[in-house]
Design an enzyme around this catalytic site. Structure first.
Site, PDB file in Angstrom:
ATOM      1  N   LYS A   1      44.712  40.720  19.309  1.00  0.00           N
ATOM      2  CA  LYS A   1      45.228  39.732  18.357  1.00  0.00           C
ATOM      3  C   LYS A   1      46.640  40.131  17.945  1.00  0.00           C
ATOM      4  O   LYS A   1      46.972  41.321  17.938  1.00  0.00           O
ATOM      5  CB  LYS A   1      44.340  39.708  17.100  1.00  0.00           C
ATOM      6  CG  LYS A   1      42.998  39.042  17.294  1.00  0.00           C
ATOM      7  CD  LYS A   1      42.224  38.987  15.985  1.00  0.00           C
ATOM      8  CE  LYS A   1      40.819  38.453  16.173  1.00  0.00           C
ATOM      9  NZ  LYS A   1      40.770  37.030  16.522  1.00  0.00           N
TER      10      LYS A   1
ATOM     11  N   ARG B   1      30.625  35.196  20.832  1.00  0.00           N
ATOM     12  CA  ARG B   1      29.671  34.420  21.633  1.00  0.00           C
ATOM     13  C   ARG B   1      28.945  35.290  22.647  1.00  0.00           C
ATOM     14  O   ARG B   1      27.806  35.009  23.016  1.00  0.00           O
ATOM     15  CB  ARG B   1      30.397  33.243  22.299  1.00  0.00           C
ATOM     16  CG  ARG B   1      31.480  33.639  23.255  1.00  0.00           C
ATOM     17  CD  ARG B   1      32.403  32.489  23.623  1.00  0.00           C
ATOM     18  NE  ARG B   1      33.348  32.151  22.551  1.00  0.00           N
ATOM     19  CZ  ARG B   1      34.215  31.162  22.611  1.00  0.00           C
ATOM     20  NH1 ARG B   1      34.274  30.385  23.674  1.00  0.00           N
ATOM     21  NH2 ARG B   1      35.035  30.936  21.613  1.00  0.00           N
TER      22      ARG B   1
HETATM   23  N1  BES Z   1      36.497  36.246  15.010  1.00  0.00           N
HETATM   24  C1  BES Z   1      37.286  35.310  15.678  1.00  0.00           C
HETATM   25  C2  BES Z   1      37.295  33.931  15.039  1.00  0.00           C
HETATM   26  C3  BES Z   1      37.952  33.815  13.700  1.00  0.00           C
HETATM   27  C4  BES Z   1      39.256  33.413  13.585  1.00  0.00           C
HETATM   28  C5  BES Z   1      37.227  34.020  12.556  1.00  0.00           C
HETATM   29  C6  BES Z   1      39.843  33.262  12.359  1.00  0.00           C
HETATM   30  C7  BES Z   1      37.823  33.876  11.318  1.00  0.00           C
HETATM   31  C8  BES Z   1      39.123  33.486  11.223  1.00  0.00           C
HETATM   32  C9  BES Z   1      36.780  35.137  17.113  1.00  0.00           C
HETATM   33  O1  BES Z   1      36.168  36.229  17.672  1.00  0.00           O
HETATM   34  C10 BES Z   1      37.972  34.803  17.939  1.00  0.00           C
HETATM   35  O2  BES Z   1      38.843  35.623  18.018  1.00  0.00           O
HETATM   36  N2  BES Z   1      37.977  33.619  18.516  1.00  0.00           N
HETATM   37  C11 BES Z   1      39.064  33.176  19.289  1.00  0.00           C
HETATM   38  C12 BES Z   1      38.490  32.421  20.464  1.00  0.00           C
HETATM   39  C13 BES Z   1      39.480  32.157  21.539  1.00  0.00           C
HETATM   40  C14 BES Z   1      39.923  33.421  22.211  1.00  0.00           C
HETATM   41  C15 BES Z   1      38.841  31.226  22.543  1.00  0.00           C
HETATM   42  C16 BES Z   1      39.931  32.270  18.437  1.00  0.00           C
HETATM   43  O3  BES Z   1      39.403  31.574  17.569  1.00  0.00           O
HETATM   44  O4  BES Z   1      41.142  32.299  18.586  1.00  0.00           O
HETATM   45 ZN    ZN Z   2      37.571  37.572  18.594  1.00  0.00          ZN
END
Ligand code: BES
Ligand code: ZN
Ligand code: ZN
Length: 472
Positions: free
Chosen positions: A247, A321
């Protein structure tokens, strides 16, 4: 701070401050409120007016619904806690407003000071809720239930707020065991050796680069004559750095909250066992840390999930997931439940779709979605349903495995994540399963309603209300 239900007239209770709820119409209708009008108070929803000389704190409400009372009480309690008064009194208007009052006071007044080196001094000690002529026994039950649910919500907030170096997969398992011991729950923990035996290739991959061992926590609450059996599954990512699909710095901050689904499951189990509901509840939590390192799972890896499904990893940040795929599969094998619900801070896309206050609800059964929508509304939680469709499913196609862990298109991300989970739901459970994406609703950096900075405890009030309705 203590809340006490008092079977007396408000005028017979001695306290430093009297709290009154007032609508704009009431303000206009009564001459005794003239000073308030003169001071510029209009009794708008969520406005306060403190008349220190007369020991009166007036709270403006649009109408006296539970939602409105909760919202203004959450503001009122902050003002009261910042004052030097030690006690105050409030008239209970009716049975329906009791939960709103309790939640406003306990959740609006919630503070997480564990990591502050100097404890804050709070003078406020007691709030008396005067029943006037209302029936004590009837209100008492509602009051006690509201206290249990609010405390379970605060418990969930406490663990969401814990720092990731303190709350990691192993300490998560210990915390679950402590709750189990305190509340007479069964507790089974699967460590990495056990997860290997279970062939949980998806969940294990996510946690591989962490110094902490992934844990699958299974808690059970078994009353004597359960009316239904419910399985709850929680995403318990104690930290989500994104993994090798790292991230950006700004999005990583707050990712300790990626365990909020698991924390909600613990909070719900706490509430249900203390409410002594006649429903058997199984709580499954996948406690994992998503980190980087030489051993990290990679984009391009092919994982074999417990179900045998092969997954092409195209983004290691879509890790929740993967964990849920294995935990959902395990939960369905272990327990033949009437309903299966999962809670997960799964996608940023859900926050974009429904906003930061609302939980996204997905599943196949409109009836079940409607029922849960009603339970959530009655408990003061916001939900919105996001519909599956077969076209979005095509975005998850993989050229080399059964399914890809991310969508090929940047649209409908909350739903494609839900559809990914659906791949791991058995045929007989399709209409009995719902997925709750709490990515927006589980955590906040600005206060709203009875939520303050940090974990909100999303899911706890909603599920407690639903499970209570099943046990009646
Ligand atoms: N934990 C995150 C989702 C999230 C984002 C929770 C913001 C709370 C606040 C999840 O694991 C994630 O990183 N999802 C990605 C998915 C993408 C790579 C398809 C996302 O939401 O960007
Ligand atoms: Zn994630
Ligand atoms: Zn995540």
């Amino acid at each position: 701070m203590n809340i006490q239900l008092v079977n007396k007239n408000i005028t017979d209770i001695k306290a430093d401050v009297l709290i009154e709820f007032l609508t704009a119409d009431e303000l206009k209708a009564h001459e005794k409120f003239e000073t308030l009008s003169q001071a510029g108070f209009k009794a708008e929803q969520d406005s306060l007016c403190f008349l220190h000389e007369s020991g009166l704190l007036v709270c403006g409400v649009e109408s006296k619904t539970g939602d409105n009372i909760r919202s203004v009480t959450a503001l009122m309690i902050k003002t009261l806690k910042a004052s030097n008064y030690t006690n105050s009194k409030i008239s209970v208007i009716n049975k329906d407003s009791v939960a709103g009052l309790v939640e406003g006071i306990l959740l609006g007044g919630y503070e997480f000071n564990t990591y502050k080196s100097k404890p804050k001094e709070i003078k406020l000690q007691e709030i008396f809720l005067a029943l006037n002529s209302l029936d004590f026994t009837e209100i008492e039950t509602t009051f006690n239930e509201a206290i249990i649910i609010a405390n379970a919500t605060s418990f969930t907030r406490d663990i969401v707020n814990m720092a990731p170096q303190e709350l990691h997969p192993e300490s998560f398992a210990i915390l679950a065991k402590t709750l189990a011991d305190a509340n007479n729950l069964e507790c089974e923990i699967l460590d990495e050796d056990a997860l290997k035996t279970e062939n949980m290739g998806a969940m294990l991959a996510v946690g591989r680069a962490s110094i902490h061992q992934s844990q699958l926590i299974h808690l059970t609450y078994k009353p004597k004559n359960p009316k239904k059996i419910i399985s709850l599954v929680g995403k318990g990512l104690t930290y989500d750095s994104g993994g090798l699909s790292l991230k950006v710095a700004a999005s990583m901050v707050t990712m300790k909250m990626d365990k909020a689904g698991g924390c909600a499951v613990l909070g719900i189990m706490k509430a249900v066992s203390e409410l002594k509901l006649d429903v058997e509840i199984h709580g499954f939590i996948g406690a994992v840390e998503n980190m980087v390192g030489g051993d990290a799972y990679k984009p391009d890896d092919i994982l074999i999930a417990r179900s045998g499904t092969t997954i092409e990893v195209r983004n290691t940040d879509a890790e929740g997931r993967l964990v849920l795929a294995d935990v959902l599969n395990y939960a369905q094998d272990k327990v033949k439940a009437d309903y299966l619900f999962d809670f997960a801070t799964l996608t940023g896309a859900c926050v974009v779709a429904v906003g930061p206050f609302t939980t996204g609800v997905m599943g196949h059964s409109d009836e079940l979605k409607n029922t849960l929508f009603k339970s959530a509304s009655s408990a003061g939680e916001l939900t919105a349903t996001l519909p599956f469709n077969k076209h979005l499913k095509t975005f998850l196609k993989s050229e080399i495995a059964d399914i890809s862990n991310v969508s090929s298109k940047p649209y409908g991300g909350a739903i494609t994540a839900g559809i990914f989970l659906d791949e791991f739901i058995n045929k007989d459970m399709k209409d009995k399963w719902l997925h709750f994406d709490i990515a927006g609703s589980a955590y906040t950096e600005t206060p709203w309603d009875c939520n303050v900075y940090g974990g909100t405890g999303a899911g706890v009030r909603m599920m407690s209300a639903y499970l209570k309705s099943l046990s009646l």
